[in-house]
Enzyme design. Structure first.
Site, PDB file in Angstrom:
ATOM      1  N   GLY A  25       0.841  -1.203   0.000  1.00 27.55           N
ATOM      2  CA  GLY A  25       0.000   0.000   0.000  1.00 27.55           C
ATOM      3  C   GLY A  25       0.875   1.252   0.000  1.00 27.55           C
ATOM      4  N   ARG A  60       0.680  -5.293  -6.349  1.00 29.82           N
ATOM      5  CA  ARG A  60       0.878  -6.609  -5.738  1.00 29.82           C
ATOM      6  C   ARG A  60       1.437  -7.507  -6.853  1.00 29.82           C
ATOM      7  NH1 ARG A  60      -0.566  -4.413  -1.025  1.00 29.82           N
ATOM      8  NH2 ARG A  60      -2.696  -3.667  -0.794  1.00 29.82           N
ATOM      9  N   GLY A 101       5.895  -2.201   3.368  1.00 27.99           N
ATOM     10  CA  GLY A 101       5.494  -2.713   4.676  1.00 27.99           C
ATOM     11  C   GLY A 101       5.861  -4.180   4.834  1.00 27.99           C
ATOM     12  N   ASP A 102       5.049  -4.894   5.624  1.00 25.37           N
ATOM     13  CA  ASP A 102       5.458  -6.261   5.974  1.00 25.37           C
ATOM     14  C   ASP A 102       5.480  -7.186   4.765  1.00 25.37           C
ATOM     15  OD1 ASP A 102       2.321  -7.047   7.737  1.00 25.37           O
ATOM     16  OD2 ASP A 102       2.748  -6.280   5.720  1.00 25.37           O
ATOM     17  N   THR A 146       4.541   2.552   5.256  1.00 25.66           N
ATOM     18  CA  THR A 146       3.153   2.100   5.388  1.00 25.66           C
ATOM     19  C   THR A 146       2.435   2.993   6.393  1.00 25.66           C
ATOM     20  OG1 THR A 146       1.688   0.344   6.209  1.00 25.66           O
ATOM     21  CG2 THR A 146       3.903   0.370   7.104  1.00 25.66           C
ATOM     22  N   ASP A 167       0.195   2.043   8.328  1.00 26.59           N
ATOM     23  CA  ASP A 167      -0.279   1.234   9.457  1.00 26.59           C
ATOM     24  C   ASP A 167       0.595   1.330  10.705  1.00 26.59           C
ATOM     25  OD1 ASP A 167      -1.286  -1.525   7.271  1.00 26.59           O
ATOM     26  OD2 ASP A 167      -2.139   0.463   7.629  1.00 26.59           O
ATOM     27  N   ASP A 226       2.815  -0.638  11.641  1.00 31.44           N
ATOM     28  CA  ASP A 226       2.755  -1.975  12.265  1.00 31.44           C
ATOM     29  C   ASP A 226       4.050  -2.757  12.076  1.00 31.44           C
ATOM     30  OD1 ASP A 226       0.932  -3.737   9.622  1.00 31.44           O
ATOM     31  OD2 ASP A 226       2.599  -2.285   9.588  1.00 31.44           O
ATOM     32  N   GLY A 251      -5.641   0.349   8.860  1.00 26.11           N
ATOM     33  CA  GLY A 251      -4.632  -0.189   9.767  1.00 26.11           C
ATOM     34  C   GLY A 251      -4.438  -1.675   9.600  1.00 26.11           C
ATOM     35  N   ARG A 252      -5.255  -2.278   8.689  1.00 30.68           N
ATOM     36  CA  ARG A 252      -5.222  -3.730   8.471  1.00 30.68           C
ATOM     37  C   ARG A 252      -5.465  -4.422   9.809  1.00 30.68           C
ATOM     38  NH1 ARG A 252      -3.364  -5.970   3.828  1.00 30.68           N
ATOM     39  NH2 ARG A 252      -1.933  -4.278   3.398  1.00 30.68           N
ATOM     40  N   GLU A 304     -15.340   8.923  22.045  1.00 31.42           N
ATOM     41  CA  GLU A 304     -16.039   8.327  23.190  1.00 31.42           C
ATOM     42  C   GLU A 304     -15.404   7.000  23.526  1.00 31.42           C
ATOM     43  OE1 GLU A 304     -18.677   9.894  24.281  1.00 31.42           O
ATOM     44  OE2 GLU A 304     -19.023   8.450  25.854  1.00 31.42           O
ATOM     45  N   GLU A 338     -10.392  -0.946  11.290  1.00 31.83           N
ATOM     46  CA  GLU A 338     -11.034  -1.887  10.344  1.00 31.83           C
ATOM     47  C   GLU A 338     -10.785  -3.344  10.742  1.00 31.83           C
ATOM     48  OE1 GLU A 338      -9.356  -1.668   6.427  1.00 31.83           O
ATOM     49  OE2 GLU A 338      -7.337  -1.489   7.191  1.00 31.83           O
TER      50      GLU A 338
HETATM   51  O1  F6P Z   1      -1.423  -1.436   4.491  1.00 33.66           O
HETATM   52  C1  F6P Z   1      -1.959  -0.172   4.200  1.00 33.66           C
HETATM   53  C2  F6P Z   1      -3.453  -0.299   3.968  1.00 33.66           C
HETATM   54  O2  F6P Z   1      -3.977   0.974   3.742  1.00 33.66           O
HETATM   55  C3  F6P Z   1      -4.208  -0.951   5.118  1.00 33.66           C
HETATM   56  O3  F6P Z   1      -4.405  -0.067   6.214  1.00 33.66           O
HETATM   57  C4  F6P Z   1      -5.474  -1.333   4.414  1.00 33.66           C
HETATM   58  O4  F6P Z   1      -6.183  -2.363   5.087  1.00 33.66           O
HETATM   59  C5  F6P Z   1      -4.931  -1.834   3.062  1.00 33.66           C
HETATM   60  O5  F6P Z   1      -3.727  -1.116   2.841  1.00 33.66           O
HETATM   61  C6  F6P Z   1      -5.883  -1.607   1.905  1.00 33.66           C
HETATM   62  O6  F6P Z   1      -5.283  -2.244   0.794  1.00 33.66           O
HETATM   63  P1  F6P Z   1      -5.747  -1.854  -0.706  1.00 33.66           P
HETATM   64  O7  F6P Z   1      -5.268  -0.463  -0.983  1.00 33.66           O
HETATM   65  O8  F6P Z   1      -5.051  -2.891  -1.559  1.00 33.66           O
HETATM   66  O9  F6P Z   1      -7.255  -1.950  -0.723  1.00 33.66           O
END
Ligand code: F6P
Length: 325
Positions: A14, A75, A105-106, A129, A131, A133, A174-175, A191, A225
């Protein structure tokens, strides 16, 4: 000192705001050390398809302030196969590439780890990334911009929530990490925050709505999410069922969190690790992610960087509970 002559540079996974600042830093510092740079378009896809081009100082002019990535990203299933990686390696040799810098990222570093052990080519990675993470860096490139985007969006949602006496469930990216939700929940005065790392989030929200202050006319809930409550619409359905007197709405922020001009913090982080990546390759580092921990450049083996056992600060959750009274 290792004699590196031509670095292959790519972005993968991403995209994240600040990736262009990192690209610029790698290119400019490589040229500073008399090292050529070959841009590889669309990450591993471009490596497999031999979609590469020579980069120079001007290739990265006027991009430090731009979101996205000029090297694009994609990808790539082919790279998951030994045949695909062999094709990629042959293409790198055709272009006289003798080292790689991977920004991502990972997933990016998982591929780099395998490739760097299968073939004798030094690879270092930059944490790109939203995220946040990855282990081995306090922050990833793009996280600061993304959380500022979320806070600005939630401030706007708060205006209409106040006007209509509504409860909003706002879903953020945030995956499977809740780190975007965690900081933005505090900054936006949520909240409650529902994150994958805290299994009691939904119960806590329902308890707060049942037993919390009754004089609040509007409320904001931030849901990551990846939270196991089933996503923002499911959370909204449960809240509406249990508390029909709340006028509940759902807002999924989505991919605006991936765009926008990178903040100063992201540009500086990207620039620091970009320069450090070239210097690390010159010093013989390989199969490591370059990060910043407590303001110092850090080197973390890919296999450690991609572990998802980051601890969530319960103190942050406590702050939300106290401040949202
Ligand atoms: O890893 C970054 C991210 O934005 C995540 O937070 C999200 O779940 C994912 O990529 C969405 O992937 P795509 O852009 O392939 O829909």
């Amino acid at each position: 000192m290792t004699q590196i002559k031509n670095i292959g540079l790519y972005t993968s996974g991403g995209d994240a705001p600040g990736m262009n600042a990192a690209i610029r830093a790698v290119v400019r510092s490589a040229l500073y050390y008399d090292i050529e740079v070959t841009g590889i378009l669309r990450g591993y896809e471009g490596m497999v398809r031999n979609d590469m081009f020579k980069m120079n100082r001007k290739s990265v002019s006027n991009i430090v302030q731009r979101g996205g990535t000029i090297l694009k990203t994609a990808r790539c299933d082919a790279f998951r196969t030994p045949e695909g990686r062999k094709l990629a390696y042959d293409n790198l040799k055709k272009n006289n590439i003798d080292a790689l810098v991977a920004i991502g990222g990972d997933g990016t570093f998982t591929g780099a780890k395998i490739f760097g052990h299968e073939y004798d080519i030094p690879i270092v990675g930059l944490p790109g990334t939203i995220d946040n993470d990855l282990m081995g860096t306090d922050f990833t490139i793009g996280y600061d911009t993304a959380i500022n985007t979320v806070v600005n969006a939630v401030d706007k949602i708060r205006d209409t929530a106040e006007s209509h006496d509504r409860l909003f469930i706002v879903e953020v990216m945030g995956r499977d990490s809740g780190l975007i939700a965690l900081r933005t929940g505090i900054a936006a005065g949520a909240e409650a925050i529902l994150i994958p790392e805290n299994k009691n989030g939904m119960a806590g929200l329902l308890d707060r709505l049942e037993n919390g202050r009754k004089d609040k006319t509007s409320r904001i809930v931030i849901a990551a999410e990846g939270d196991d409550a089933g996503g923002a619409f499911e959370i909204g359905r449960i809240v509406t069922e249990r508390f029909p007197h709340y006028d509940t709405r759902v807002s999924i922020l989505g991919h605006i969190q991936r765009g926008g001009k990178p903040t100063c913090m992201d540009r500086v982080l990207a620039s620091r690790v970009g320069v450090a990546a070239v210097e690390a390759l010159r010093d013989g580092h390989r199969n490591e992610m370059i990060g910043v921990i407590h303001n110092e450049i850090s080197y973390t083996p890919f296999e450690h960087a991609i572990k998802h056992d980051h601890e969530i600060s319960n103190n942050f959750l406590k702050i939300v509970e106290i401040l949202s009274l």
